[in-house]
Design an enzyme around this catalytic site. Sequence first.
Site, PDB file in Angstrom:
ATOM      1  N   ARG A   1       6.722  -3.711   8.921  1.00  0.00           N
ATOM      2  CA  ARG A   1       5.596  -3.170   9.672  1.00  0.00           C
ATOM      3  C   ARG A   1       6.002  -2.756  11.081  1.00  0.00           C
ATOM      4  O   ARG A   1       5.413  -1.856  11.652  1.00  0.00           O
ATOM      5  CB  ARG A   1       4.467  -4.209   9.768  1.00  0.00           C
ATOM      6  CG  ARG A   1       3.811  -4.494   8.433  1.00  0.00           C
ATOM      7  CD  ARG A   1       2.901  -5.678   8.533  1.00  0.00           C
ATOM      8  NE  ARG A   1       3.731  -6.830   8.932  1.00  0.00           N
ATOM      9  CZ  ARG A   1       3.276  -8.006   9.293  1.00  0.00           C
ATOM     10  NH1 ARG A   1       1.992  -8.224   9.330  1.00  0.00           N
ATOM     11  NH2 ARG A   1       4.084  -8.985   9.620  1.00  0.00           N
TER      12      ARG A   1
ATOM     13  N   LYS B   1       3.782 -26.092   3.267  1.00  0.00           N
ATOM     14  CA  LYS B   1       2.877 -25.104   3.833  1.00  0.00           C
ATOM     15  C   LYS B   1       1.443 -25.324   3.357  1.00  0.00           C
ATOM     16  O   LYS B   1       1.217 -25.676   2.210  1.00  0.00           O
ATOM     17  CB  LYS B   1       3.367 -23.703   3.430  1.00  0.00           C
ATOM     18  CG  LYS B   1       2.758 -22.581   4.220  1.00  0.00           C
ATOM     19  CD  LYS B   1       3.446 -21.262   3.894  1.00  0.00           C
ATOM     20  CE  LYS B   1       2.741 -20.112   4.590  1.00  0.00           C
ATOM     21  NZ  LYS B   1       3.325 -18.831   4.293  1.00  0.00           N
TER      22      LYS B   1
ATOM     23  N   SER C   1      -1.188 -10.944   6.065  1.00  0.00           N
ATOM     24  CA  SER C   1      -1.967 -11.988   5.401  1.00  0.00           C
ATOM     25  C   SER C   1      -2.476 -13.006   6.414  1.00  0.00           C
ATOM     26  O   SER C   1      -3.589 -13.517   6.286  1.00  0.00           O
ATOM     27  CB  SER C   1      -1.128 -12.695   4.335  1.00  0.00           C
ATOM     28  OG  SER C   1      -0.902 -11.849   3.241  1.00  0.00           O
TER      29      SER C   1
ATOM     30  N   HIS D   1       0.329  -4.879   0.764  1.00  0.00           N
ATOM     31  CA  HIS D   1       1.227  -5.367  -0.295  1.00  0.00           C
ATOM     32  C   HIS D   1       1.151  -4.458  -1.523  1.00  0.00           C
ATOM     33  O   HIS D   1       2.175  -4.078  -2.097  1.00  0.00           O
ATOM     34  CB  HIS D   1       0.844  -6.790  -0.736  1.00  0.00           C
ATOM     35  CG  HIS D   1       1.052  -7.847   0.283  1.00  0.00           C
ATOM     36  ND1 HIS D   1       0.054  -8.727   0.627  1.00  0.00           N
ATOM     37  CD2 HIS D   1       2.134  -8.193   1.017  1.00  0.00           C
ATOM     38  CE1 HIS D   1       0.522  -9.571   1.534  1.00  0.00           C
ATOM     39  NE2 HIS D   1       1.782  -9.257   1.789  1.00  0.00           N
TER      40      HIS D   1
END
Length: 169
Positions: free
Chosen positions: A93, A44, A131, A20
């Site tokens: 990614r 979440k 993450s 990040h």
Amino acid sequence: MSEKKIAVFPGSFDPITVGHVDLVTRALPFFDEIIVAVGVNSQKKYLFTLAQRMEWLEACFVDQPSVKVDSFTGLTAHYCNQVNAKFLLRGLRNASDFDYEKTISQLNQIVGDGLETIFLISQPAFSHISSTIVREIIKGNGDASSFLPEAVKLDIERNQTESQGMANK
């Protein structure tokens, strides 16, 4: 006078990773301001509190005056409108990221009234870091230090040492 070029880099940053930080650092030359914005989703479950994640973000970008840290609820596109950001910053990614992010980008363009998404491809050294994986390593008491910015790494190590000390009492 031209309009300020503001980008929002949204995420949960649970926790922020070296990937990040690299993405934001590489994007700095393209924007006048980058807002690293923690999206808060009440549905979440997070490993780290919002306050902790905000503190880590501030520490990671303390030497970057054009990087601001904020949090928001609701749609990212609506938040971008509130802060006058015309750009979203996203990292890719792999091909799976691209497929997902492309769809979100197209929806944000409609909902966000022309909001543009700028994609940066992850550096090879960071393309395996997420993450989610880092959280699992931390929860399993593994060594996630190579995936974390220095300030985050030191804080997590301190907290793990403190909690181990409490467990031994």
